[in-house]
Motif scaffolding. Sequence first.
Motif, short mmCIF file in Angstrom:
data_model
loop_
_atom_site.label_atom_id
_atom_site.label_comp_id
_atom_site.label_asym_id
_atom_site.label_seq_id
_atom_site.Cartn_x
_atom_site.Cartn_y
_atom_site.Cartn_z
N ILE A 1 -3.54 1.36 4.65
CA ILE A 1 -2.70 0.37 5.35
C ILE A 1 -2.38 -0.77 4.40
O ILE A 1 -1.23 -1.22 4.30
CB ILE A 1 -3.41 -0.15 6.62
N TYR A 2 -3.38 -1.23 3.66
CA TYR A 2 -3.18 -2.35 2.74
C TYR A 2 -2.20 -1.99 1.61
O TYR A 2 -1.32 -2.78 1.29
CB TYR A 2 -4.51 -2.82 2.16
N HIS B 1 4.72 -4.04 10.95
CA HIS B 1 3.81 -2.89 10.98
C HIS B 1 2.46 -3.25 10.38
O HIS B 1 1.48 -2.55 10.61
CB HIS B 1 4.40 -1.70 10.20
N TYR B 2 2.44 -4.32 9.57
CA TYR B 2 1.25 -4.68 8.82
C TYR B 2 0.65 -6.04 9.20
O TYR B 2 -0.53 -6.26 8.97
CB TYR B 2 1.58 -4.71 7.31
N TYR C 1 1.16 -2.13 2.94
CA TYR C 1 1.57 -3.53 3.08
C TYR C 1 2.09 -4.07 1.75
O TYR C 1 3.15 -4.69 1.68
CB TYR C 1 0.38 -4.33 3.60
N LYS D 1 -3.68 -4.41 11.95
CA LYS D 1 -2.73 -5.37 11.38
C LYS D 1 -3.48 -6.60 10.85
O LYS D 1 -4.55 -6.95 11.33
CB LYS D 1 -1.71 -5.82 12.42
N CYS E 1 5.41 -2.71 1.03
CA CYS E 1 6.39 -3.40 1.88
C CYS E 1 6.81 -4.72 1.24
O CYS E 1 8.01 -5.04 1.19
CB CYS E 1 5.78 -3.63 3.27
#
Length: 126
Positions: free
Chosen positions: A7-8, A25-26, A11, A109, A14
């Motif tokens: 996830i990170y 989303h993050y 991010y 998140k 992104c």
Amino acid sequence: MSELSDIYTGYIACLNSQDWPSLGHYVGEDACHNGRRIGLAGYRSMLEGNYRDIPDLKFNIEILVADPPVVASRLLFDCTPLAMFMDLPINGRRITFTENVFYEFQDGKIANVWSVIDKSAIEAQL
């Protein structure tokens, strides 16, 4: 642990692509930065301002440690701020510095960010 790391890194991708519509989303709606609640809109505004001030900004992960719900990261920057940066007259000079940052995640998140930029490394280059 790897899910949070994934996830990170998503991010960071992104941010580097300046994909602001995907930022939600993050980052959570009520996100806080260094103890101040700025929300998703304020977070986006902060990042857009960073890119205005530093057009060649790129987030490079140097160290990443995930211990859910927290991620710790050391980010490396090699960039050219256009004018003042951290109250220093950079004025288009290329600088390198690091940021040590902790993120607390809630429901996948970012909810809280605590960030410290190595200002002394920047000062040493001036």
